[in-house]
Design a protein around this motif. Structure first.
Motif, mmCIF file in Angstrom:
data_model
loop_
_atom_site.group_PDB
_atom_site.id
_atom_site.type_symbol
_atom_site.label_atom_id
_atom_site.label_comp_id
_atom_site.label_asym_id
_atom_site.label_seq_id
_atom_site.Cartn_x
_atom_site.Cartn_y
_atom_site.Cartn_z
ATOM 1 N N GLU A 64 1.829 16.474 5.944
ATOM 2 C CA GLU A 64 1.329 15.301 6.641
ATOM 3 C C GLU A 64 1.535 15.344 8.157
ATOM 4 O OE1 GLU A 64 2.820 11.778 4.769
ATOM 5 O OE2 GLU A 64 2.153 12.431 2.805
ATOM 6 N N SER A 65 2.557 16.036 8.635
ATOM 7 C CA SER A 65 2.825 16.048 10.078
ATOM 8 C C SER A 65 2.427 17.361 10.766
ATOM 9 C CB SER A 65 4.307 15.765 10.342
ATOM 10 O OG SER A 65 5.094 16.780 9.770
ATOM 11 N N VAL A 114 -3.377 7.231 10.482
ATOM 12 C CA VAL A 114 -2.688 7.600 9.250
ATOM 13 C C VAL A 114 -2.904 9.072 8.928
ATOM 14 C CG1 VAL A 114 -2.733 5.284 8.250
ATOM 15 C CG2 VAL A 114 -4.621 6.851 7.809
ATOM 16 N N SER A 115 -1.907 9.631 8.262
ATOM 17 C CA SER A 115 -1.930 11.016 7.821
ATOM 18 C C SER A 115 -1.257 11.050 6.458
ATOM 19 C CB SER A 115 -1.161 11.880 8.834
ATOM 20 O OG SER A 115 -0.955 13.166 8.328
ATOM 21 N N TYR A 116 -1.988 11.460 5.429
ATOM 22 C CA TYR A 116 -1.404 11.479 4.093
ATOM 23 C C TYR A 116 -2.148 12.442 3.182
ATOM 24 C CZ TYR A 116 -5.285 8.306 2.974
ATOM 25 O OH TYR A 116 -6.521 7.753 2.812
ATOM 26 N N ILE A 117 -1.497 12.797 2.083
ATOM 27 C CA ILE A 117 -2.089 13.640 1.054
ATOM 28 C C ILE A 117 -2.209 12.793 -0.205
ATOM 29 C CG2 ILE A 117 -1.812 15.712 -0.364
ATOM 30 C CD1 ILE A 117 -0.201 16.905 1.985
ATOM 31 N N HIS A 118 -3.414 12.765 -0.775
ATOM 32 C CA HIS A 118 -3.658 11.959 -1.969
ATOM 33 C C HIS A 118 -4.692 12.660 -2.849
ATOM 34 C CE1 HIS A 118 -3.983 8.397 -4.452
ATOM 35 N NE2 HIS A 118 -5.288 8.388 -4.276
ATOM 36 N N TYR A 170 -5.976 16.175 1.896
ATOM 37 C CA TYR A 170 -5.263 15.722 3.090
ATOM 38 C C TYR A 170 -6.211 14.795 3.831
ATOM 39 C CZ TYR A 170 -3.225 15.744 7.716
ATOM 40 O OH TYR A 170 -2.704 15.367 8.917
ATOM 41 N N HIS A 171 -5.714 13.651 4.287
ATOM 42 C CA HIS A 171 -6.512 12.676 5.028
ATOM 43 C C HIS A 171 -5.888 12.440 6.399
ATOM 44 C CE1 HIS A 171 -8.675 11.267 1.364
ATOM 45 N NE2 HIS A 171 -7.564 11.687 0.779
#
Length: 166
Positions: A84-85, A125-129, A133-134
């Motif tokens: 995410e980072s 926002v930064s996330y994995i779902h 990865y978004h």
């Protein structure tokens, strides 16, 4: 019947080509290159996939170095390395990638992106779902440098929407 199948295959090839990022750009169909947000900032919205997608995203970021952009991207977790980072997208293979292998620093060049959303108050926002990865929101492209050991490096810092001037 054979002629019909040939025409059908040709038409499908043309349709598939239109969805290829570089062909879309040459045809002037790439909205990410000419679109601006309501805050008059460059916008890049895409599912980033493969070497061409990674190169297209990298070119957008490089063209907006030291600027402010809106990003709304998704990347299949098989298409990048990182979390995410921080993540790396590979843009070109300099060695043959064997069957079952993925692009890596040992066979490809690309760009490593460091993501800092700490000061964005949730606006970036930064996330994995579910395998993707978004990355979404306004980001300052703080600087790109390199290459270092085959990789460029860029810092993307999330920005609060209310801090953006019009």
């Amino acid at each position: 019947m054979d002629m019909f199948i040939g025409i059908l295959i040709g038409a499908l090839g043309v349709l598939a080509a239109i969805y290829h990022p570089e062909i879309r750009r040459k045809l002037g169909l790439d909205p990410s290159k000419s679109s601006l947000t309501t805050l008059n900032r460059p916008k890049y919205q895409a599912v980033v996939s493969g070497f061409y997608g990674a190169r297209d995203f990298s070119n957008f970021i490089a063209a907006n170095d030291d600027g402010l952009v809106y990003l709304d991207i998704q990347i299949d977790e098989d298409e990048f390395q990182g979390g995410e980072s921080e993540f790396t997208l590979f843009e070109e293979a300099y060695e043959t990638i064997g069957s079952g292998e993925k692009p890596s620093v040992f066979n490809s060049t690309g760009t490593s992106y460091q993501i800092n959303i700490a000061d964005s108050a949730g606006d970036a926002v930064s996330y994995i779902h579910r395998g993707f990865y978004h990355l979404r929101g306004y980001f300052a492209v703080v600087g790109c440098s390199g290459p270092n050991q085959g990789l460029m490096s860029c810092l993307l810092r999330g920005v609060k929407i209310d801090s953006i001037g019009r």
